[in-house]
Design a protein around this motif. Structure first.
Motif, mmCIF file in Angstrom:
data_model
loop_
_atom_site.group_PDB
_atom_site.id
_atom_site.type_symbol
_atom_site.label_atom_id
_atom_site.label_comp_id
_atom_site.label_asym_id
_atom_site.label_seq_id
_atom_site.Cartn_x
_atom_site.Cartn_y
_atom_site.Cartn_z
ATOM 1 N N TYR A 251 27.368 81.486 9.035
ATOM 2 C CA TYR A 251 27.440 82.611 9.949
ATOM 3 C C TYR A 251 26.968 81.795 11.407
ATOM 4 O O TYR A 251 26.165 81.081 11.475
ATOM 5 N N GLY A 252 27.719 81.844 12.520
ATOM 6 C CA GLY A 252 27.401 81.635 13.815
ATOM 7 C C GLY A 252 27.672 79.956 14.052
ATOM 8 O O GLY A 252 28.442 79.324 13.259
ATOM 9 N N GLU B 27 16.635 78.200 17.394
ATOM 10 C CA GLU B 27 18.141 78.276 17.325
ATOM 11 C C GLU B 27 18.700 79.065 16.067
ATOM 12 O O GLU B 27 19.660 79.741 16.228
ATOM 13 N N LYS B 28 17.511 78.766 14.941
ATOM 14 C CA LYS B 28 18.257 79.661 13.720
ATOM 15 C C LYS B 28 17.997 81.216 14.105
ATOM 16 O O LYS B 28 18.720 82.206 13.358
ATOM 17 N N MET C 58 18.392 82.619 16.702
ATOM 18 C CA MET C 58 19.337 83.062 17.726
ATOM 19 C C MET C 58 20.853 83.088 16.716
ATOM 20 O O MET C 58 21.961 83.428 17.492
ATOM 21 N N GLY C 59 20.886 82.988 15.592
ATOM 22 C CA GLY C 59 21.857 83.168 14.712
ATOM 23 C C GLY C 59 22.853 81.742 14.399
ATOM 24 O O GLY C 59 23.932 81.815 14.025
ATOM 25 N N ALA D 247 23.684 78.295 12.277
ATOM 26 C CA ALA D 247 23.844 77.892 10.775
ATOM 27 C C ALA D 247 23.555 76.353 10.776
ATOM 28 O O ALA D 247 23.990 75.507 11.452
ATOM 29 N N SER E 20 32.372 81.766 11.992
ATOM 30 C CA SER E 20 31.671 80.773 12.627
ATOM 31 C C SER E 20 32.890 80.310 13.691
ATOM 32 O O SER E 20 33.973 80.103 13.144
#
Length: 212
Positions: free
Chosen positions: A10-11, A21-22, A24-25, A27, A54
């Motif tokens: 995801y992301g 950063e993780k 905030m979504g 991967a 993604s």
């Protein structure tokens, strides 16, 4: 469930991401790789499914992760009901099966690099950037400067090389995908099926799992 290990992708994808950063979504390639390894070594897991949502991400680590997916001994599937594009498709295309919902977005087999040119803004502000360097390609794109033809050509060659590797990687498993479908464009799931980018359509992940 039912012997299927599910790896969420995801992301935006990156490597060595920060905790923020993780949060905030995004991967992390390393965490995805660890999750796949855990399922590969788990005797209770007979199949591995990537659940993808993604738009892609950076290049670093993507080729290696796709190679890992491609070389798994257990059957693999990648599914999206939203987006499997660019780096995410590079990874997903390495699975034995690639399944998408009809309205999803698939593809974007291409590479780009964006370097803003602030030289005119610097000039208007009365700033002249002087770059003292060794190596004709060193310092390309420093703020306040413009790329010369040699620097631009060098960067373009690098982008072209990665694009060629991306296309070659896709064709390792998705042999029906033609070169004209790998020029950075995206397709709906239905269009992607017609182009050979996906091997089947399913309205939901649970539906895709039932035929996996």
């Amino acid at each position: 469930a039912d012997g299927v290990g599910v790896v969420p992708v995801y992301g935006v994808i990156g490597k060595g991401l920060t905790p923020l950063e993780k949060m905030m979504g995004a991967a992390d390639v390393d965490e995805l790789s660890d999750a796949i390894d855990a399922f590969a070594m788990n005797p209770d897991v007979t199949r591995i499914a990537l659940q993808v949502s993604s738009p892609g991400g950076t290049v670093t680590g993507i080729e290696e992760l796709a190679n890992k997916v491609r070389n798994l001994e257990k059957p693999t599937m990648a599914y999206t009901d939203s987006e499997m594009a660019s780096a995410a498709y590079w990874i997903g295309s390495a699975a034995d099966r690639v399944v998408a919902s009809p309205s999803s977005t698939v593809g974007s087999i291409g590479v780009y690099m964006a370097i803003p040119d602030y030289s005119e803004a610097a000039k208007m502000a009365g700033i002249k950037m002087v770059v003292i360097k060794s190596g004709k390609f060193k310092g390309a794109g420093i703020e306040g400067t413009s790329l010369d033809e040699g620097q631009l050509g060098n960067l373009q060659a690098g982008v072209d090389t990665i694009h060629a590797e991306f296309k070659e990687a896709v064709n390792m498993k998705r042999k029906m995908v033609k070169a004209e479908a790998m020029e950075g464009q995206t397709f709906s799931g239905k269009q992607a099926a017609a182009q050979g980018l996906v091997t089947g359509l399913a309205d939901s992940f649970s539906e895709a799992l039932r035929s996996f």
